[in-house]
Design a protein around this motif. Structure first.
Motif, PDB file in Angstrom:
ATOM      1  N   PRO A 192       0.833  -1.208   0.000  1.00  0.00           N
ATOM      2  CA  PRO A 192       0.000   0.000   0.000  1.00  0.00           C
ATOM      3  C   PRO A 192       0.865   1.255   0.000  1.00  0.00           C
ATOM      4  O   PRO A 192       1.985   1.266   0.539  1.00  0.00           O
ATOM      5  N   VAL A 193       0.350   2.335  -0.598  1.00  0.00           N
ATOM      6  CA  VAL A 193       1.088   3.605  -0.652  1.00  0.00           C
ATOM      7  C   VAL A 193       0.274   4.684   0.061  1.00  0.00           C
ATOM      8  O   VAL A 193      -0.957   4.650   0.085  1.00  0.00           O
ATOM      9  N   SER A 194       0.984   5.617   0.657  1.00  0.00           N
ATOM     10  CA  SER A 194       0.295   6.721   1.342  1.00  0.00           C
ATOM     11  C   SER A 194       0.059   7.900   0.407  1.00  0.00           C
ATOM     12  O   SER A 194      -0.852   8.701   0.622  1.00  0.00           O
ATOM     13  N   ASP A 195       0.869   7.982  -0.617  1.00  0.00           N
ATOM     14  CA  ASP A 195       0.751   9.063  -1.595  1.00  0.00           C
ATOM     15  C   ASP A 195       0.295   8.460  -2.925  1.00  0.00           C
ATOM     16  O   ASP A 195       0.975   7.579  -3.486  1.00  0.00           O
ATOM     17  N   VAL A 196      -0.823   8.925  -3.454  1.00  0.00           N
ATOM     18  CA  VAL A 196      -1.367   8.353  -4.690  1.00  0.00           C
ATOM     19  C   VAL A 196      -0.386   8.512  -5.857  1.00  0.00           C
ATOM     20  O   VAL A 196      -0.421   7.727  -6.813  1.00  0.00           O
ATOM     21  N   ASN A 197       0.466   9.502  -5.771  1.00  0.00           N
ATOM     22  CA  ASN A 197       1.437   9.716  -6.856  1.00  0.00           C
ATOM     23  C   ASN A 197       2.524   8.650  -6.884  1.00  0.00           C
ATOM     24  O   ASN A 197       3.240   8.528  -7.883  1.00  0.00           O
ATOM     25  N   ASP A 198       2.649   7.903  -5.798  1.00  0.00           N
ATOM     26  CA  ASP A 198       3.637   6.829  -5.747  1.00  0.00           C
ATOM     27  C   ASP A 198       3.059   5.492  -6.214  1.00  0.00           C
ATOM     28  O   ASP A 198       3.793   4.522  -6.385  1.00  0.00           O
ATOM     29  N   ALA A 199       1.753   5.458  -6.415  1.00  0.00           N
ATOM     30  CA  ALA A 199       1.092   4.198  -6.788  1.00  0.00           C
ATOM     31  C   ALA A 199       1.503   3.762  -8.194  1.00  0.00           C
ATOM     32  O   ALA A 199       1.689   4.578  -9.094  1.00  0.00           O
ATOM     33  N   VAL A 200       1.614   2.446  -8.356  1.00  0.00           N
ATOM     34  CA  VAL A 200       1.954   1.867  -9.661  1.00  0.00           C
ATOM     35  C   VAL A 200       0.793   1.044 -10.211  1.00  0.00           C
ATOM     36  O   VAL A 200       0.628   0.923 -11.423  1.00  0.00           O
ATOM     37  N   GLY A 201      -0.011   0.479  -9.319  1.00  0.00           N
ATOM     38  CA  GLY A 201      -1.127  -0.341  -9.778  1.00  0.00           C
ATOM     39  C   GLY A 201      -2.228  -0.448  -8.750  1.00  0.00           C
ATOM     40  O   GLY A 201      -2.237   0.281  -7.740  1.00  0.00           O
ATOM     41  N   PHE A 202      -3.171  -1.379  -9.032  1.00  0.00           N
ATOM     42  CA  PHE A 202      -4.344  -1.569  -8.171  1.00  0.00           C
ATOM     43  C   PHE A 202      -4.344  -3.004  -7.649  1.00  0.00           C
ATOM     44  O   PHE A 202      -4.233  -3.958  -8.429  1.00  0.00           O
ATOM     45  N   ASP A 203      -4.477  -3.147  -6.352  1.00  0.00           N
ATOM     46  CA  ASP A 203      -4.551  -4.463  -5.728  1.00  0.00           C
ATOM     47  C   ASP A 203      -5.953  -5.028  -5.976  1.00  0.00           C
ATOM     48  O   ASP A 203      -6.946  -4.517  -5.454  1.00  0.00           O
ATOM     49  N   LEU A 204      -6.022  -6.097  -6.778  1.00  0.00           N
ATOM     50  CA  LEU A 204      -7.328  -6.634  -7.176  1.00  0.00           C
ATOM     51  C   LEU A 204      -8.055  -7.344  -6.041  1.00  0.00           C
ATOM     52  O   LEU A 204      -9.240  -7.674  -6.179  1.00  0.00           O
ATOM     53  N   SER A 205      -7.386  -7.569  -4.915  1.00  0.00           N
ATOM     54  CA  SER A 205      -8.107  -8.138  -3.774  1.00  0.00           C
ATOM     55  C   SER A 205      -9.094  -7.124  -3.198  1.00  0.00           C
ATOM     56  O   SER A 205      -9.984  -7.484  -2.422  1.00  0.00           O
ATOM     57  N   THR A 211     -13.146 -10.155  -7.151  1.00  0.00           N
ATOM     58  CA  THR A 211     -13.202 -11.198  -6.121  1.00  0.00           C
ATOM     59  C   THR A 211     -14.516 -11.977  -6.140  1.00  0.00           C
ATOM     60  O   THR A 211     -14.591 -13.091  -5.603  1.00  0.00           O
ATOM     61  N   SER A 212     -15.543 -11.401  -6.756  1.00  0.00           N
ATOM     62  CA  SER A 212     -16.829 -12.104  -6.807  1.00  0.00           C
ATOM     63  C   SER A 212     -16.898 -13.097  -7.972  1.00  0.00           C
ATOM     64  O   SER A 212     -17.836 -13.897  -8.046  1.00  0.00           O
ATOM     65  N   MET A 213     -15.904 -13.040  -8.885  1.00  0.00           N
ATOM     66  CA  MET A 213     -15.921 -13.939 -10.038  1.00  0.00           C
ATOM     67  C   MET A 213     -15.218 -15.244  -9.675  1.00  0.00           C
ATOM     68  O   MET A 213     -14.043 -15.272  -9.301  1.00  0.00           O
ATOM     69  N   LYS A 214     -15.931 -16.335  -9.810  1.00  0.00           N
ATOM     70  CA  LYS A 214     -15.414 -17.655  -9.461  1.00  0.00           C
ATOM     71  C   LYS A 214     -14.238 -18.034 -10.357  1.00  0.00           C
ATOM     72  O   LYS A 214     -14.263 -17.862 -11.567  1.00  0.00           O
ATOM     73  N   GLY A 215     -13.176 -18.545  -9.722  1.00  0.00           N
ATOM     74  CA  GLY A 215     -12.041 -19.060 -10.474  1.00  0.00           C
ATOM     75  C   GLY A 215     -10.858 -18.126 -10.575  1.00  0.00           C
ATOM     76  O   GLY A 215      -9.763 -18.555 -10.951  1.00  0.00           O
TER      77      GLY A 215
END
Length: 245
Positions: A192-205, A211-215
Motif C-alpha cells: 500500500p502507498v500513502s501518496d497516490v502519486n507513488d502508486a503503480v497499480g491496483f490491488d485486485l483483492s 473477487t466475486s468472479m469464481k475461479g
C-alpha cells in the motif's frame, strides 16, 4: 555482258515472285491500333495475335487487381481497434475467467461493439526452457499501444514495471478519481502507498467485481495501466467497473 553473265541468271522463279508479291502487299493494319487490329482479325487469328501483343500486360493487370482487391477487402473487414486491451501475463490458466470478465464489462457498460474490449492471456515471461518467453512480443505490443492494461501476480507485475511497461495511475486518472480508489493503490510489489502519486497499480483483492468472479485468484494480483495511445476513457471506465473498495 562484259562479265559473261546473262539476265536469265537473275530471273526469279514463280515461287519467289509470289513471295515477293506477298511481302510487298500493303498491310491494312500497319497504321491502326492493336486493339482495332485484334477486333478486325479473323477469329482464327485473334488468339495468336492476343498472346503476342497483350497477354503479358493482361497478366500484370490481373495480378494488380487481385492485390488491390485483397487490400480493399482486408481494410473493409478489419475490426475496430480495441479501446481496452488487457493482457494477463503468465495467467493462461485464467483465460476463460478473464474472457468472461470482459464480456460482463461490455454488457454492464452497454458498449456497442464487443471488439472494443480485448482480454488476452497469451503472453508469458519465464526463464525456464519449458516456458516460452514473450518479452519481445510484450515490448512490441506495448510500444504499439496494442496493450493498455496489464494484470499479473505480484512478482511478474514488478518485473514488468522494471521493464518500463507500466504507467502510473496518477498519469492517467484525475486526483478526484484516484481518491475514490486510494485504498486499492499499491506499489509495484503490492505494498500500500500513502501518496497516490507513488502508486503503480491496483490491488485486485480490493475489487468487488474481481473477487466475486469464481475461479480468479483472490490475493496477490495487481492491475496496472500500460501504454495508452488513444482515449483513456475506457481503461478508466474499467477501473470504475471493478468497484475497488
Amino acid at each position: 555482258m562484259a562479265d559473261g553473265r546473262h539476265d536469265d541468271d537473275y530471273a526469279l522463279s514463280d515461287e519467289q515472285k509470289a513471295a515477293v508479291a506477298e511481302l510487298s502487299r500493303s498491310n491494312v493494319y500497319t497504321k491502326q491500333s492493336k486493339w482495332k487490329t485484334l477486333h478486325e482479325l479473323p477469329m482464327a487469328e485473334k488468339w495468336p495475335y492476343f498472346k503476342e501483343n497483350f497477354l503479358s500486360y493482361a497478366v500484370i493487370i490481373a495480378v494488380v487487381v487481385v492485390i488491390v482487391t485483397a487490400f480493399g477487402v482486408s481494410y473493409l473487414t478489419k475490426g475496430p481497434r480495441a479501446e481496452l486491451s488487457v493482457e494477463g501475463i503468465n495467467m493462461g490458466g485464467y483465460s476463460d475467467q478473464l474472457d468472461r470478465l470482459g464480456s460482463d464489462f461490455v454488457k454492464a457498460e452497454k458498449i456497442s461493439d464487443s471488439r472494443l474490449v480485448q482480454m488476452d492471456t497469451s503472453i508469458s515471461l519465464g526463464d525456464s526452457e519449458n516456458t516460452q518467453d514473450g518479452s519481445a512480443r510484450l515490448l512490441a505490443m506495448v510500444s504499439a499501444g496494442q496493450i493498455n492494461m496489464i494484470v499479473a501476480e505480484t512478482d511478474i507485475f514488478a518485473e514488468v514495471n522494471d521493464r518500463g511497461d507500466i504507467t502510473k495511475p496518477a498519469e492517467v486518472m484525475s486526483a478526484a478519481d484516484l481518491e475514490q480508489v486510494k485504498d486499492a493503490l499499491v506499489d509495484a510489489k503490492g505494498n500500500p502507498v500513502s501518496d497516490v502519486n507513488d502508486a503503480v497499480g491496483f490491488d485486485l483483492s480490493h475489487s468487488k467485481t474481481w473477487t466475486s468472479m469464481k475461479g480468479l485468484p483472490k490475493e496477490g494480483v495487481i492491475l496496472g495501466f500500460s501504454n495508452i495511445t488513444e482515449s483513456k476513457d475506457m481503461p478508466i471506465q474499467f477501473v470504475e467497473y471493478l468497484q475497488f473498495e
